[in-house]
Design a protein around this motif. Structure first.
Motif, mmCIF file in Angstrom:
data_model
loop_
_atom_site.group_PDB
_atom_site.id
_atom_site.type_symbol
_atom_site.label_atom_id
_atom_site.label_comp_id
_atom_site.label_asym_id
_atom_site.label_seq_id
_atom_site.Cartn_x
_atom_site.Cartn_y
_atom_site.Cartn_z
ATOM 1 N N HIS A 82 -22.070 -44.112 -10.366
ATOM 2 C CA HIS A 82 -21.922 -44.810 -11.763
ATOM 3 C C HIS A 82 -23.078 -45.447 -11.216
ATOM 4 N N ASP A 83 -23.885 -45.461 -9.790
ATOM 5 C CA ASP A 83 -24.994 -46.492 -10.286
ATOM 6 C C ASP A 83 -25.842 -46.097 -11.057
ATOM 7 N N LEU A 84 -26.169 -44.532 -11.065
ATOM 8 C CA LEU A 84 -27.114 -43.470 -11.308
ATOM 9 C C LEU A 84 -27.159 -43.576 -13.209
ATOM 10 N N VAL A 85 -25.969 -43.150 -13.000
ATOM 11 C CA VAL A 85 -26.002 -42.770 -14.713
ATOM 12 C C VAL A 85 -25.929 -44.402 -15.649
ATOM 13 N N LEU A 86 -25.594 -45.283 -14.981
ATOM 14 C CA LEU A 86 -26.233 -46.686 -15.509
ATOM 15 C C LEU A 86 -27.855 -47.126 -15.764
ATOM 16 N N PHE A 107 -15.301 -37.699 -15.760
ATOM 17 C CA PHE A 107 -14.385 -37.690 -14.409
ATOM 18 C C PHE A 107 -14.685 -39.116 -15.138
ATOM 19 N N HIS A 108 -13.383 -40.159 -14.310
ATOM 20 C CA HIS A 108 -14.046 -40.866 -14.785
ATOM 21 C C HIS A 108 -14.930 -41.996 -14.477
ATOM 22 N N THR A 109 -16.003 -41.866 -13.637
ATOM 23 C CA THR A 109 -18.028 -42.109 -13.886
ATOM 24 C C THR A 109 -18.275 -42.432 -15.453
ATOM 25 N N LEU A 110 -17.652 -41.442 -16.293
ATOM 26 C CA LEU A 110 -18.371 -41.791 -17.036
ATOM 27 C C LEU A 110 -17.401 -41.398 -18.813
ATOM 28 N N ARG A 111 -16.340 -41.436 -18.039
ATOM 29 C CA ARG A 111 -14.806 -41.574 -19.521
ATOM 30 C C ARG A 111 -15.130 -42.964 -20.058
ATOM 31 N N ARG A 112 -14.803 -43.761 -18.472
ATOM 32 C CA ARG A 112 -14.906 -45.131 -18.824
ATOM 33 C C ARG A 112 -16.320 -46.114 -18.948
ATOM 34 N N GLN A 113 -17.485 -46.044 -18.726
ATOM 35 C CA GLN A 113 -18.307 -46.576 -19.248
ATOM 36 C C GLN A 113 -18.793 -46.037 -20.748
ATOM 37 N N LEU A 114 -18.227 -44.678 -20.916
ATOM 38 C CA LEU A 114 -19.115 -44.206 -22.325
ATOM 39 C C LEU A 114 -18.048 -44.843 -23.414
ATOM 40 N N THR A 115 -16.632 -45.193 -23.061
ATOM 41 C CA THR A 115 -16.024 -45.635 -23.643
ATOM 42 C C THR A 115 -15.840 -47.383 -23.906
ATOM 43 N N LEU A 156 -15.109 -28.752 -14.804
ATOM 44 C CA LEU A 156 -14.189 -29.764 -14.777
ATOM 45 C C LEU A 156 -13.298 -30.286 -13.668
ATOM 46 N N PHE A 157 -13.415 -31.650 -13.810
ATOM 47 C CA PHE A 157 -12.390 -32.633 -12.634
ATOM 48 C C PHE A 157 -10.916 -32.490 -12.250
ATOM 49 N N ALA A 158 -10.406 -31.863 -13.514
ATOM 50 C CA ALA A 158 -8.877 -31.626 -14.137
ATOM 51 C C ALA A 158 -8.454 -30.171 -13.421
ATOM 52 N N THR A 159 -9.000 -29.484 -14.537
ATOM 53 C CA THR A 159 -9.085 -28.955 -14.476
ATOM 54 C C THR A 159 -9.223 -27.207 -13.961
ATOM 55 N N SER A 160 -10.282 -27.077 -13.236
ATOM 56 C CA SER A 160 -11.266 -26.256 -12.586
ATOM 57 C C SER A 160 -12.436 -25.256 -12.954
ATOM 58 N N ARG A 161 -11.953 -25.762 -14.159
ATOM 59 C CA ARG A 161 -12.768 -24.136 -15.021
ATOM 60 C C ARG A 161 -14.546 -24.595 -14.964
ATOM 61 N N GLU A 179 -31.485 -35.763 -24.873
ATOM 62 C CA GLU A 179 -31.683 -35.450 -23.055
ATOM 63 C C GLU A 179 -29.956 -35.531 -23.347
ATOM 64 N N LEU A 180 -30.138 -34.313 -22.051
ATOM 65 C CA LEU A 180 -28.966 -32.828 -21.703
ATOM 66 C C LEU A 180 -28.172 -33.690 -19.769
ATOM 67 N N VAL A 181 -27.224 -34.224 -20.058
ATOM 68 C CA VAL A 181 -27.399 -34.884 -18.172
ATOM 69 C C VAL A 181 -26.000 -33.946 -18.232
ATOM 70 N N VAL A 182 -26.117 -33.130 -17.108
ATOM 71 C CA VAL A 182 -25.586 -31.823 -16.379
ATOM 72 C C VAL A 182 -24.207 -32.763 -14.959
ATOM 73 N N ASP A 183 -23.161 -33.292 -15.291
ATOM 74 C CA ASP A 183 -23.257 -33.668 -13.465
ATOM 75 C C ASP A 183 -22.577 -31.955 -12.989
ATOM 76 N N ALA A 184 -23.011 -32.121 -11.778
ATOM 77 C CA ALA A 184 -22.847 -30.698 -10.699
ATOM 78 C C ALA A 184 -22.330 -30.811 -10.086
ATOM 79 N N TYR A 185 -21.229 -32.489 -9.800
ATOM 80 C CA TYR A 185 -20.506 -33.220 -8.170
ATOM 81 C C TYR A 185 -19.849 -31.531 -7.838
ATOM 82 N N HIS A 186 -19.121 -31.697 -8.948
ATOM 83 C CA HIS A 186 -17.942 -30.238 -8.103
ATOM 84 C C HIS A 186 -18.258 -29.155 -8.504
ATOM 85 N N ALA A 187 -19.166 -28.865 -8.527
ATOM 86 C CA ALA A 187 -19.711 -27.245 -8.458
ATOM 87 C C ALA A 187 -21.013 -27.534 -6.834
#
Length: 384
Positions: A82-86, A107-115, A156-161, A179-187
């Motif tokens: 979240h710190d880095l996304v900001l 993931f909620h980091t993006l979901r909450r902040q973008l909402t 995808l953090f919920a379904t693992s796809r 810009e393209l931002v790829v979240d690779a945390y779960h990979a």
């Protein structure tokens, strides 16, 4: 017992059914060496410890470059994604391109902040994450000349796809100046990922070591594309101009080169000491990206087979069988009528899992044995 478990005695991985590997894996015993070294350096050098801390941060950056298959990458470090996304969002021209494209599976980091940004007038386009096979193409269709950034997960953090087609999405972003931002945390550490292999040379890549890399908290990173050196993020700390603090103030905020351009401020370096030691442990044990993928795929396939053999009522719990296990990341996602209830019931039987929404997640780890995986799935049958 899995022989690797002998290196995780403090977490007692051989004695407990820890299937929370997707959320938080155990730390190897040597991690405490990093913790103690951080204390010793502080006690020895007091404020002079920062030179040694910087060296540990560089070790972490080097390890991250290895996981990204990007040896020359500029890496910014932060305590959380979240710190880095900001910091990243603050560098973008949202005033003139007030449109962000993302998915409903982030993931909620993006979901909450973008909402929250949407509540303030930023246009946020939420693209359905299913079906995963066409997600990248559908994101590309939504990208236009008003789009500031496209944000998507590799896994995808919920379904693992696993989300494929990122090279085509990256090309669409380039065409439109987005810009393209790829979240690779779960990979990273569990699913195939390569910046050049995915065609992501011009992309930002976000991630961290709390999960599969076993680094613990406080070890997140942002991989910068080359054009990041022309950006001036609004939200940074004084470490972002650390090399020029002795100069005369010019009235215009200055920035460092490389990843430090997106740096924060004073932090607890203990996390980097621990991560650096764990990274060395992985190298010592031969836990490479390909080896970890081999282990993970074998374990999740075994879990899926045990689950299918239980023949449980699908209205209570089921799994996605529309794709082979190679299309999934490092955990088995089970869709449940009451995922939280099953998770709590399993905890009462000594099986640690986790749940997100309607998904119950069984996350194995390389130190678990086949017997432990079978026992955990048998417990699921019992609680169902």
């Amino acid at each position: 017992m899995n022989p690797l478990a002998a290196h995780y005695t403090r977490f007692r991985v051989a004695e407990r059914l820890l299937l929370t590997g997707h959320s938080h894996q155990a730390w190897p015993d040597v991690a405490v060496e990093g913790q103690l070294a951080a204390f010793d350096d502080a006690a020895s050098d007091v404020d002079g410890k920062w030179a040694r801390a910087a060296a540990k941060a560089d070790e972490v950056r080097a390890a991250v470059r290895g996981w990204l298959d990007d040896p020359d990458a500029d890496i910014a470090l932060g305590g959380s994604t979240h710190d880095l996304v900001l910091r990243l969002l603050s560098a973008l021209d949202l005033r003139h391109r007030p449109r962000l494209v993302t998915t409903d599976g982030e993931f909620h980091t993006l979901r909450r902040q973008l909402t929250r940004l949407a509540e303030e007038g930023v246009e946020v386009v939420w693209v359905p994450s299913a079906p995963a096979d066409t997600l990248a193409a559908r994101l590309a269709e939504q990208t236009d000349d008003r789009t500031c950034a496209v944000l998507v997960s590799k896994v995808l953090f919920a379904t693992s796809r696993i989300v494929g087609g990122l090279a085509e999405l990256a090309a669409a972003c380039t065409r439109h100046g987005a810009e393209l931002v790829v979240d690779a945390y779960h990979a990273l550490g569990v699913a195939p990922f390569s910046v050049p292999g995915e065609g992501l040379g011009q992309a930002w890549v976000l991630g961290g070591g709390y999960k599969y890399l076993q680094y613990g908290e406080g070890n997140c990173f942002l991989r910068l594309p080359a054009h990041a050196q022309a950006l001036r993020p609004v939200i940074t700390g004084w470490f972002a101009e650390f090399g020029s603090l002795d100069g005369e103030a010019s009235g215009r905020v200055g920035y460092a080169r490389g990843g430090d351009r997106f740096a924060g401020a004073t932090y607890d370096p203990t996390s980097h000491y621990r991560a650096a030691r764990v990274a060395r442990f992985f190298a010592e044990q031969g836990l490479t990206a390909s080896r970890l993928r081999e282990i993970s795929l074998r374990q999740t396939t075994l879990l899926a087979r045990h689950f299918d053999e239980l023949d449980l009522p699908p209205e209570v719990v089921t799994r996605d069988r529309s794709a082979p296990r190679e299309a999934f990341g490092g955990f088995l996602a089970l869709e449940c009528a009451d995922a939280a209830g099953l998770c709590a019931a399993l905890a009462g039987r000594g099986v640690r899992t986790d749940s997100r929404g309607r998904y119950l997640r069984f996350g194995p780890a390389p130190y678990l044995s086949d017997t432990q995986l079978a026992d955990a799935m048998a417990a699921l049958a019992s609680v169902v």
